[in-house]
Design a protein around this motif. Structure first.
Motif, PDB file in Angstrom:
ATOM      1  N   GLU A  35    -106.747 -50.194 -13.355  1.00 14.34           N
ATOM      2  CA  GLU A  35    -106.984 -51.163 -14.434  1.00 14.34           C
ATOM      3  C   GLU A  35    -107.096 -50.449 -15.778  1.00 14.34           C
ATOM      4  OE1 GLU A  35    -110.383 -53.458 -13.240  1.00 14.34           O
ATOM      5  OE2 GLU A  35    -109.189 -54.653 -11.833  1.00 14.34           O
ATOM      6  N   TYR A  36    -107.698 -49.286 -15.765  1.00 16.78           N
ATOM      7  CA  TYR A  36    -107.784 -48.486 -16.984  1.00 16.78           C
ATOM      8  C   TYR A  36    -106.381 -48.086 -17.452  1.00 16.78           C
ATOM      9  CZ  TYR A  36    -108.653 -44.527 -20.055  1.00 16.78           C
ATOM     10  OH  TYR A  36    -108.638 -43.670 -21.115  1.00 16.78           O
ATOM     11  N   LEU A  37    -105.549 -47.654 -16.512  1.00 16.13           N
ATOM     12  CA  LEU A  37    -104.173 -47.283 -16.863  1.00 16.13           C
ATOM     13  C   LEU A  37    -103.400 -48.485 -17.407  1.00 16.13           C
ATOM     14  CD1 LEU A  37    -103.272 -44.855 -13.952  1.00 16.13           C
ATOM     15  CD2 LEU A  37    -103.861 -44.282 -16.314  1.00 16.13           C
ATOM     16  N   ASP A  38    -103.653 -49.667 -16.848  1.00 18.55           N
ATOM     17  CA  ASP A  38    -103.038 -50.886 -17.395  1.00 18.55           C
ATOM     18  C   ASP A  38    -103.484 -51.110 -18.838  1.00 18.55           C
ATOM     19  OD1 ASP A  38    -101.746 -51.359 -14.980  1.00 18.55           O
ATOM     20  OD2 ASP A  38    -103.225 -52.853 -14.308  1.00 18.55           O
ATOM     21  N   SER A  39    -104.746 -50.813 -19.119  1.00 17.62           N
ATOM     22  CA  SER A  39    -105.273 -50.962 -20.485  1.00 17.62           C
ATOM     23  C   SER A  39    -104.594 -49.993 -21.446  1.00 17.62           C
ATOM     24  CB  SER A  39    -106.789 -50.720 -20.505  1.00 17.62           C
ATOM     25  OG  SER A  39    -107.453 -51.670 -19.730  1.00 17.62           O
ATOM     26  N   ILE A  40    -104.359 -48.778 -20.978  1.00 14.62           N
ATOM     27  CA  ILE A  40    -103.665 -47.788 -21.810  1.00 14.62           C
ATOM     28  C   ILE A  40    -102.249 -48.280 -22.130  1.00 14.62           C
ATOM     29  CG2 ILE A  40    -102.734 -45.432 -21.873  1.00 14.62           C
ATOM     30  CD1 ILE A  40    -105.834 -45.676 -22.233  1.00 14.62           C
ATOM     31  N   ASN A  41    -101.567 -48.812 -21.123  1.00 10.26           N
ATOM     32  CA  ASN A  41    -100.229 -49.369 -21.365  1.00 10.26           C
ATOM     33  C   ASN A  41    -100.283 -50.532 -22.347  1.00 10.26           C
ATOM     34  OD1 ASN A  41     -97.964 -48.091 -20.213  1.00 10.26           O
ATOM     35  ND2 ASN A  41     -98.685 -48.633 -18.173  1.00 10.26           N
ATOM     36  N   PHE A  42    -101.298 -51.364 -22.250  1.00  5.25           N
ATOM     37  CA  PHE A  42    -101.457 -52.492 -23.173  1.00  5.25           C
ATOM     38  C   PHE A  42    -101.629 -51.991 -24.609  1.00  5.25           C
ATOM     39  CE2 PHE A  42    -104.074 -55.534 -25.500  1.00  5.25           C
ATOM     40  CZ  PHE A  42    -103.327 -56.691 -25.363  1.00  5.25           C
ATOM     41  N   ILE A  43    -102.463 -50.979 -24.787  1.00  5.54           N
ATOM     42  CA  ILE A  43    -102.673 -50.396 -26.118  1.00  5.54           C
ATOM     43  C   ILE A  43    -101.353 -49.868 -26.677  1.00  5.54           C
ATOM     44  CG2 ILE A  43    -103.750 -48.474 -27.373  1.00  5.54           C
ATOM     45  CD1 ILE A  43    -106.150 -48.824 -25.377  1.00  5.54           C
ATOM     46  N   LEU A  44    -100.598 -49.174 -25.839  1.00  5.99           N
ATOM     47  CA  LEU A  44     -99.316 -48.628 -26.302  1.00  5.99           C
ATOM     48  C   LEU A  44     -98.344 -49.735 -26.685  1.00  5.99           C
ATOM     49  CD1 LEU A  44     -98.923 -45.667 -23.793  1.00  5.99           C
ATOM     50  CD2 LEU A  44     -99.413 -45.518 -26.250  1.00  5.99           C
ATOM     51  N   LYS A  45     -98.346 -50.827 -25.939  1.00  5.48           N
ATOM     52  CA  LYS A  45     -97.450 -51.943 -26.275  1.00  5.48           C
ATOM     53  C   LYS A  45     -97.842 -52.598 -27.597  1.00  5.48           C
ATOM     54  CE  LYS A  45     -95.881 -52.950 -21.651  1.00  5.48           C
ATOM     55  NZ  LYS A  45     -96.098 -53.685 -20.431  1.00  5.48           N
ATOM     56  N   LYS A  46     -99.108 -52.604 -27.912  1.00  5.35           N
ATOM     57  CA  LYS A  46     -99.567 -53.188 -29.178  1.00  5.35           C
ATOM     58  C   LYS A  46     -99.411 -52.236 -30.369  1.00  5.35           C
ATOM     59  CE  LYS A  46    -100.770 -57.178 -27.671  1.00  5.35           C
ATOM     60  NZ  LYS A  46    -100.012 -58.343 -28.084  1.00  5.35           N
ATOM     61  N   ASN A  47     -99.513 -50.936 -30.123  1.00  5.44           N
ATOM     62  CA  ASN A  47     -99.510 -49.968 -31.216  1.00  5.44           C
ATOM     63  C   ASN A  47     -98.155 -49.336 -31.500  1.00  5.44           C
ATOM     64  OD1 ASN A  47    -102.229 -50.458 -31.268  1.00  5.44           O
ATOM     65  ND2 ASN A  47    -102.849 -48.330 -31.094  1.00  5.44           N
ATOM     66  N   ILE A  48     -97.269 -49.323 -30.520  1.00  4.80           N
ATOM     67  CA  ILE A  48     -95.942 -48.734 -30.691  1.00  4.80           C
ATOM     68  C   ILE A  48     -94.963 -49.906 -30.647  1.00  4.80           C
ATOM     69  CG2 ILE A  48     -94.318 -47.003 -29.853  1.00  4.80           C
ATOM     70  CD1 ILE A  48     -97.142 -45.896 -30.593  1.00  4.80           C
ATOM     71  N   ILE A  49     -94.486 -50.296 -31.829  1.00  6.08           N
ATOM     72  CA  ILE A  49     -93.756 -51.566 -31.905  1.00  6.08           C
ATOM     73  C   ILE A  49     -92.341 -51.412 -32.457  1.00  6.08           C
ATOM     74  CG2 ILE A  49     -95.872 -52.928 -32.085  1.00  6.08           C
ATOM     75  CD1 ILE A  49     -95.282 -53.181 -35.100  1.00  6.08           C
ATOM     76  N   TRP A  50     -91.544 -52.386 -32.077  1.00  5.40           N
ATOM     77  CA  TRP A  50     -90.155 -52.482 -32.518  1.00  5.40           C
ATOM     78  C   TRP A  50     -90.128 -53.288 -33.800  1.00  5.40           C
ATOM     79  CZ3 TRP A  50     -86.406 -56.550 -30.268  1.00  5.40           C
ATOM     80  CH2 TRP A  50     -85.122 -56.356 -30.787  1.00  5.40           C
ATOM     81  N   GLY A  51     -89.606 -52.704 -34.868  1.00  5.55           N
ATOM     82  CA  GLY A  51     -89.515 -53.407 -36.142  1.00  5.55           C
ATOM     83  C   GLY A  51     -89.005 -52.482 -37.222  1.00  5.55           C
ATOM     84  N   ASP A  52     -88.960 -53.007 -38.403  1.00  6.78           N
ATOM     85  CA  ASP A  52     -88.485 -52.265 -39.565  1.00  6.78           C
ATOM     86  C   ASP A  52     -89.660 -52.082 -40.515  1.00  6.78           C
ATOM     87  OD1 ASP A  52     -87.328 -51.382 -41.956  1.00  6.78           O
ATOM     88  OD2 ASP A  52     -85.495 -52.563 -41.640  1.00  6.78           O
ATOM     89  N   ALA A  53     -90.117 -50.864 -40.660  1.00  6.38           N
ATOM     90  CA  ALA A  53     -91.278 -50.587 -41.502  1.00  6.38           C
ATOM     91  C   ALA A  53     -91.013 -50.845 -42.981  1.00  6.38           C
ATOM     92  CB  ALA A  53     -91.740 -49.141 -41.300  1.00  6.38           C
ATOM     93  N   LEU A  54     -89.746 -50.895 -43.386  1.00  6.13           N
ATOM     94  CA  LEU A  54     -89.417 -51.146 -44.783  1.00  6.13           C
ATOM     95  C   LEU A  54     -89.452 -52.633 -45.118  1.00  6.13           C
ATOM     96  CD1 LEU A  54     -86.501 -48.612 -45.305  1.00  6.13           C
ATOM     97  CD2 LEU A  54     -88.884 -48.386 -46.030  1.00  6.13           C
ATOM     98  N   THR A  55     -89.045 -53.472 -44.188  1.00  6.88           N
ATOM     99  CA  THR A  55     -88.987 -54.913 -44.458  1.00  6.88           C
ATOM    100  C   THR A  55     -90.119 -55.698 -43.793  1.00  6.88           C
ATOM    101  OG1 THR A  55     -87.601 -55.367 -42.528  1.00  6.88           O
ATOM    102  CG2 THR A  55     -86.461 -54.822 -44.610  1.00  6.88           C
ATOM    103  N   TYR A  56     -90.929 -55.023 -42.977  1.00  5.43           N
ATOM    104  CA  TYR A  56     -92.024 -55.654 -42.221  1.00  5.43           C
ATOM    105  C   TYR A  56     -91.502 -56.703 -41.241  1.00  5.43           C
ATOM    106  CZ  TYR A  56     -94.745 -53.462 -45.903  1.00  5.43           C
ATOM    107  OH  TYR A  56     -95.264 -52.557 -46.784  1.00  5.43           O
ATOM    108  N   MET A  57     -90.264 -56.575 -40.802  1.00 11.73           N
ATOM    109  CA  MET A  57     -89.680 -57.516 -39.845  1.00 11.73           C
ATOM    110  C   MET A  57     -89.619 -56.875 -38.478  1.00 11.73           C
ATOM    111  SD  MET A  57     -89.115 -60.124 -41.776  1.00 11.73           S
ATOM    112  CE  MET A  57     -87.955 -61.221 -41.067  1.00 11.73           C
TER     113      MET A  57
END
Length: 144
Positions: free
Chosen positions: A122-144
């Motif tokens: 469950e702890y490892l699942d939490s680590i994966n959840f954090i990574l999914k929230k903090n490492i994201i797909w998008g464009d840092a210049l346009t905020y999209m």
């Protein structure tokens, strides 16, 4: 993929994707050495690619956590989660983000399993959840 500076000429042409080598990453992070080894210091990589900066930062932070807290699993888990939670990344290419998350998780998971016998899934699942929230797909210049 981590040691290559380019995946393909097309990706360079279409997206300007060129990775920073591990040697350069370490040299740059050594310029802010105290911060890069601090469990609490936050870092945003707005064009994280495959995570070369983030993986080096995580490994530096986890070296501190391991040295200070590896004798107590709950303390190790708390401070490891804190270290992982302090890292943020954005990239314009979805496959790069997925690869970065996998690299970060694998680095942590390998250390965690080497230190403890009682693995908390469950702890490892939490680590994966954090990574999914903090490492994201998008464009840092346009905020999209």
């Amino acid at each position: 993929m981590k040691d290559k500076q380019i995946i393909s000429k097309k990706r360079v042409t279409d997206h300007g994707e060129v990775f920073t080598s591990v040697r350069e990453v370490k040299a740059m992070l050594d310029l802010v050495k105290m911060e890069s080894f601090s469990v609490d210091s936050r870092c945003l990589e707005p064009a994280c690619g495959t995570g070369n900066f983030l993986i080096e930062l995580l490994e530096r932070k986890l070296s501190i956590v391991k040295n200070e807290y590896s004798k107590n699993q709950s303390e190790f888990e708390f401070f490891s989660a804190k270290a992982i939670s302090s890292l943020y990344g954005i990239d314009i290419l979805e496959d790069s983000i997925q690869y970065t998350r996998k690299r970060l998780f694998k680095s942590f998971d390998t250390l965690y399993r080497s230190l403890f016998n009682n693995i908390n899934e469950e702890y490892l699942d939490s680590i994966n959840f954090i990574l999914k929230k903090n490492i994201i797909w998008g464009d840092a210049l346009t905020y999209m």
